[in-house]
Design a protein around this motif. Structure first.
Motif, PDB file in Angstrom:
ATOM      1  N   VAL A  19      -3.082 -10.401   5.793  1.00 58.34           N
ATOM      2  CA  VAL A  19      -2.578  -9.005   6.204  1.00 58.34           C
ATOM      3  C   VAL A  19      -3.073  -7.887   5.289  1.00 58.34           C
ATOM      4  N   GLY A  20      -3.869  -7.033   6.021  1.00 56.08           N
ATOM      5  CA  GLY A  20      -4.070  -5.866   5.261  1.00 56.08           C
ATOM      6  C   GLY A  20      -3.102  -4.728   5.490  1.00 56.08           C
ATOM      7  N   THR A  21      -2.591  -4.548   6.903  1.00 55.62           N
ATOM      8  CA  THR A  21      -1.947  -3.630   7.193  1.00 55.62           C
ATOM      9  C   THR A  21      -0.772  -3.011   6.438  1.00 55.62           C
ATOM     10  N   THR A  22      -0.673  -2.020   6.125  1.00 54.22           N
ATOM     11  CA  THR A  22       0.377  -1.353   5.148  1.00 54.22           C
ATOM     12  C   THR A  22       1.718  -1.033   5.844  1.00 54.22           C
ATOM     13  N   GLY A  23       2.653  -0.546   4.920  1.00 50.80           N
ATOM     14  CA  GLY A  23       4.189  -0.310   5.499  1.00 50.80           C
ATOM     15  C   GLY A  23       5.010  -1.429   5.120  1.00 50.80           C
ATOM     16  N   TRP A  24       4.615  -2.448   4.402  1.00 55.13           N
ATOM     17  CA  TRP A  24       5.613  -3.453   4.153  1.00 55.13           C
ATOM     18  C   TRP A  24       6.853  -2.968   3.187  1.00 55.13           C
ATOM     19  N   THR A  25       7.970  -3.416   3.259  1.00 53.35           N
ATOM     20  CA  THR A  25       9.368  -3.228   2.573  1.00 53.35           C
ATOM     21  C   THR A  25       9.722  -4.516   2.278  1.00 53.35           C
ATOM     22  N   ASP A  26      10.427  -4.584   1.130  1.00 55.52           N
ATOM     23  CA  ASP A  26      11.207  -5.960   0.649  1.00 55.52           C
ATOM     24  C   ASP A  26      11.822  -6.529   1.821  1.00 55.52           C
ATOM     25  N   ASP A  27      12.523  -5.997   2.601  1.00 61.22           N
ATOM     26  CA  ASP A  27      13.178  -6.343   3.625  1.00 61.22           C
ATOM     27  C   ASP A  27      12.378  -7.164   4.725  1.00 61.22           C
ATOM     28  N   ARG A  28      11.065  -6.419   4.982  1.00 63.20           N
ATOM     29  CA  ARG A  28      10.038  -7.112   6.015  1.00 63.20           C
ATOM     30  C   ARG A  28       9.437  -8.164   5.372  1.00 63.20           C
ATOM     31  N   LEU A  29       9.257  -8.205   4.002  1.00 63.48           N
ATOM     32  CA  LEU A  29       8.788  -9.241   3.227  1.00 63.48           C
ATOM     33  C   LEU A  29       9.561 -10.457   3.324  1.00 63.48           C
ATOM     34  N   ALA A  30      11.130 -10.293   3.102  1.00 62.77           N
ATOM     35  CA  ALA A  30      12.051 -11.060   3.191  1.00 62.77           C
ATOM     36  C   ALA A  30      12.062 -12.018   4.548  1.00 62.77           C
ATOM     37  N   GLY A  74       0.534 -20.414   4.729  1.00 60.26           N
ATOM     38  CA  GLY A  74       0.281 -19.425   4.036  1.00 60.26           C
ATOM     39  C   GLY A  74       0.018 -18.036   4.541  1.00 60.26           C
ATOM     40  N   VAL A  75       0.626 -17.225   3.849  1.00 63.13           N
ATOM     41  CA  VAL A  75       0.449 -15.620   4.342  1.00 63.13           C
ATOM     42  C   VAL A  75       0.129 -14.752   2.913  1.00 63.13           C
ATOM     43  N   LEU A  76      -0.843 -14.162   3.280  1.00 61.39           N
ATOM     44  CA  LEU A  76      -1.460 -12.992   2.226  1.00 61.39           C
ATOM     45  C   LEU A  76      -1.242 -11.683   2.587  1.00 61.39           C
ATOM     46  N   VAL A  77      -0.242 -11.031   1.998  1.00 53.13           N
ATOM     47  CA  VAL A  77      -0.057  -9.373   2.274  1.00 53.13           C
ATOM     48  C   VAL A  77      -0.751  -8.921   1.052  1.00 53.13           C
ATOM     49  N   ALA A  78      -1.885  -8.047   1.145  1.00 55.06           N
ATOM     50  CA  ALA A  78      -2.696  -7.258   0.388  1.00 55.06           C
ATOM     51  C   ALA A  78      -2.597  -5.729   0.597  1.00 55.06           C
ATOM     52  N   PRO A  79      -2.141  -4.772   0.023  1.00 59.17           N
ATOM     53  CA  PRO A  79      -2.269  -3.444   0.312  1.00 59.17           C
ATOM     54  C   PRO A  79      -3.936  -3.027   0.344  1.00 59.17           C
ATOM     55  N   ASN A  80      -4.565  -3.512  -0.573  1.00 58.86           N
ATOM     56  CA  ASN A  80      -5.994  -3.038  -0.813  1.00 58.86           C
ATOM     57  C   ASN A  80      -6.889  -4.492  -1.108  1.00 58.86           C
ATOM     58  N   PHE A  81      -7.911  -4.659  -0.553  1.00 52.41           N
ATOM     59  CA  PHE A  81      -9.010  -5.942  -0.528  1.00 52.41           C
ATOM     60  C   PHE A  81      -9.820  -5.437  -1.432  1.00 52.41           C
ATOM     61  N   ALA A  82     -10.099  -4.031  -1.724  1.00 53.30           N
ATOM     62  CA  ALA A  82     -11.322  -3.724  -2.532  1.00 53.30           C
ATOM     63  C   ALA A  82     -11.201  -4.379  -4.110  1.00 53.30           C
ATOM     64  N   PRO A  89       2.821   7.752   1.573  1.00 60.02           N
ATOM     65  CA  PRO A  89       1.488   7.430   0.711  1.00 60.02           C
ATOM     66  C   PRO A  89       0.863   6.225   1.033  1.00 60.02           C
ATOM     67  N   SER A  90      -0.228   5.941   0.608  1.00 58.37           N
ATOM     68  CA  SER A  90      -1.028   4.709   1.223  1.00 58.37           C
ATOM     69  C   SER A  90      -0.144   3.542   0.415  1.00 58.37           C
ATOM     70  N   GLY A  91      -0.491   2.269   0.856  1.00 59.98           N
ATOM     71  CA  GLY A  91       0.303   1.063   0.654  1.00 59.98           C
ATOM     72  C   GLY A  91       0.031   0.810  -0.768  1.00 59.98           C
ATOM     73  N   THR A  92      -1.539   1.146  -1.245  1.00 58.81           N
ATOM     74  CA  THR A  92      -1.908   0.911  -2.591  1.00 58.81           C
ATOM     75  C   THR A  92      -1.102   1.723  -3.796  1.00 58.81           C
ATOM     76  N   ALA A  93      -0.969   3.204  -3.059  1.00 57.52           N
ATOM     77  CA  ALA A  93      -0.490   3.873  -4.228  1.00 57.52           C
ATOM     78  C   ALA A  93       1.097   3.571  -4.428  1.00 57.52           C
ATOM     79  N   VAL A  94       1.814   3.111  -3.374  1.00 58.13           N
ATOM     80  CA  VAL A  94       2.949   2.621  -3.403  1.00 58.13           C
ATOM     81  C   VAL A  94       3.060   1.451  -4.629  1.00 58.13           C
ATOM     82  N   ARG A  95       2.193   0.677  -4.186  1.00 59.51           N
ATOM     83  CA  ARG A  95       2.256  -0.569  -4.999  1.00 59.51           C
ATOM     84  C   ARG A  95       1.824  -0.359  -6.657  1.00 59.51           C
ATOM     85  N   THR A  96       0.808   0.461  -6.615  1.00 58.51           N
ATOM     86  CA  THR A  96       0.420   0.777  -8.076  1.00 58.51           C
ATOM     87  C   THR A  96       1.785   1.498  -8.909  1.00 58.51           C
ATOM     88  N   ALA A  97       2.428   2.228  -8.074  1.00 52.25           N
ATOM     89  CA  ALA A  97       3.470   3.127  -8.706  1.00 52.25           C
ATOM     90  C   ALA A  97       4.522   2.231  -9.060  1.00 52.25           C
TER      91      ALA A  97
END
Ligand SMILES: NC(=O)c1ccc[n+]([C@@H]2O[C@H](COP(=O)([O-])OP(=O)(O)OC[C@H]3O[C@@H](n4cnc5c(N)ncnc54)[C@H](O)[C@@H]3O)[C@@H](O)[C@H]2O)c1
Ligand SMILES: O=C(O)C1=N[C@H](C(=O)O)CCC1
Length: 246
Positions: free
Chosen positions: A74-85, A98-106, A140-148
């Motif tokens: 899964v590359g789609t962004t917008g995931w929250t802790d509740d959704r991951l739960a 297996g489920v892989l959720v990644a905000p950025n595949f680069a 902001p982007s999923g990548t920026a949220v995860r980085t922060a």
């Protein structure tokens, strides 16, 4: 035997690129293309589904995959802790999936997150700036949220004080969004694809980490790594780093 791959969001910018990448790979077969309004059903008999859709649709798609025993990348962004739960709960019923959720595949974006986490405890100040094409629907982007989040966690673990900021008045939004105490600024500009800067500062010096995706091709090695490994990695994984041995 080749891995059969379904692409959800197949008509989108990323979905089209993933379909081409799967069709070009000798060890993968494209089992089906799905987009808004399509019945996912058995996902064309796929072993693995790749989801690049919209934040409002991705959870339901992933839950559908899990319920059918289909692994998901899964590359789609917008995931929250509740959704991951919710995904974790669904996986309890399907422990082999297996489920892989990644905000950025680069690869460079994954490395930027790792380097930012390393640098975080050494600097007084940190801010994140992300720059994307103006057709992007979330900020902001999923990548920026995860980085922060990763930077904030490293600073907390090291007992670093909050970054200094004397701002006493200002226009709404001028200091960006607050993600775990880290200001995150989002730029939307025609000509951009996906870019991120992490700025660190201490007295007398700054450090800037910058990653640029100039073409969506940059995400494909990471997506295909996910597709090839996800069947061997049951449960939920967030972020591509463990798949890269980082
Ligand atoms: N993880 C990464 O490396 C990475 C890279 C690029 C984009 N993204 C993210 O991927 C997502 C998609 O980006 P994009 O630029 O391809 O967007 P896009 O708008 O071009 O494509 C999204 C597609 O999903 C389809 N869609 C909407 N709802 C659907 C549903 N319920 N079922 C099936 N399909 C549905 C749309 O019709 C569209 O074709 C965004 O969240 C973006 O942030 C992540
Ligand atoms: O183009 C997009 O949209 C992107 N979204 C991801 C994010 O929000 O982090 C990754 C980069 C491209």
């Amino acid at each position: 035997m080749n891995v059969r791959v379904a692409v959800i969001g197949a008509a989108g910018r990323m979905g089209q690129q993933v379909c081409r990448a799967v069709e070009s790979a000798d060890d993968l077969d494209l089992a089906g293309r799905f987009d808004a309004g399509d019945e996912l059903g058995d996902l064309g008999g796929a072993d693995v589904a790749v989801d690049f859709t919209v934040p409002g649709a991705t959870l339901a798609n992933v839950l559908h995959c899990v319920s059918r025993g289909v692994h998901a990348v899964v590359g789609t962004t917008g995931w929250t802790d509740d959704r991951l739960a919710e995904v974790r709960t669904a996986l309890d019923e399907r422990p082999a999936v297996g489920v892989l959720v990644a905000p950025n595949f680069a690869i460079g974006a994954v490395l930027t997150m790792k380097f930012a986490r390393e640098a975080a405890r050494f600097y007084e100040s940190v801010e994140v700036v992300e720059l994307h094409h103006p057709d992007k629907v979330d900020a902001p982007s999923g990548t920026a949220v995860r980085t922060a989040q990763l930077v904030a966690e490293a600073r907390r673990d090291a007992g670093v004080d909050p970054a200094p900021d004397a701002t006493a008045s200002g226009l709404d939004g001028a200091r960006g969004a607050d993600v775990d105490g880290v200001p995150v600024h989002a730029v939307r500009l025609r000509g951009m694809v996906a870019h991120e800067e992490v700025l660190f500062g201490s007295p007398g010096e700054t450090l800037t980490l910058r990653h640029d995706s100039f073409d969506r091709e940059s995400f494909m090695p990471g997506v295909l790594t996910g597709v090839r490994q996800v069947r061997e990695r049951p449960g939920l994984t967030v972020g591509l780093e463990s798949y890269l041995g980082l």
